[in-house]
Design an enzyme around this catalytic site. Structure first.
Site, PDB file in Angstrom:
ATOM      1  N   CYS A 109     -50.504  55.936  21.554  1.00  0.00           N
ATOM      2  CA  CYS A 109     -50.352  55.217  22.829  1.00  0.00           C
ATOM      3  C   CYS A 109     -48.986  54.535  22.888  1.00  0.00           C
ATOM      4  O   CYS A 109     -48.345  54.503  23.939  1.00  0.00           O
ATOM      5  CB  CYS A 109     -51.449  54.168  22.995  1.00  0.00           C
ATOM      6  SG  CYS A 109     -53.117  54.857  23.032  1.00  0.00           S
ATOM      7  N   CYS A 140     -53.193  51.542  19.117  1.00  0.00           N
ATOM      8  CA  CYS A 140     -53.135  53.007  19.066  1.00  0.00           C
ATOM      9  C   CYS A 140     -51.687  53.492  18.928  1.00  0.00           C
ATOM     10  O   CYS A 140     -50.870  53.298  19.834  1.00  0.00           O
ATOM     11  CB  CYS A 140     -53.784  53.550  20.342  1.00  0.00           C
ATOM     12  SG  CYS A 140     -53.473  55.283  20.684  1.00  0.00           S
TER      13      CYS A 140
END
Length: 101
Positions: free
Chosen positions: A32, A29
């Site tokens: 992230c 991600c």
């Protein structure tokens, strides 16, 4: 203090006392990965007054399901084991502090 990596085995004990921020994330991600250095900075700023933790949703699907994680990063604040706030998306250090009240 270092950022703690939580599993279903140590999650409840880790959030039971004090103020805790948990980042639900995944290695693939992009946002992230943007959140990670902010969490490290926030952890350093708080000087041990707040526990900063991470849960890899791919490795811990039970925890992701338990907390209704549909988008990542999702950050959840806890105070003495009780969930107090939940936010989706990258959060600044200031926003993380706001989540803790």
């Amino acid at each position: 203090m270092a950022v703690l990596h939580l599993t279903k085995e140590n999650f409840d004990a880790s959030i039971a006392e004090g103020k805790v921020i948990v980042d639900f994330w995944a290695t693939w991600c992009g946002p992230c990965r943007m959140q990670a250095p902010i969490l490290e900075q926030f952890d350093a700023q708080m000087g041990g007054n707040v526990k900063v933790c991470k849960v890899d949703v791919d490795e811990q699907p039970e925890l992701a399901k338990r907390f209704g994680i549909f988008s990542i990063p999702t950050l959840i604040a806890f105070n003495n084991g009780a969930q107090t706030e939940k936010r989706v998306g990258v959060q600044t250090a200031e926003q993380l502090a706001e989540m803790l009240g």
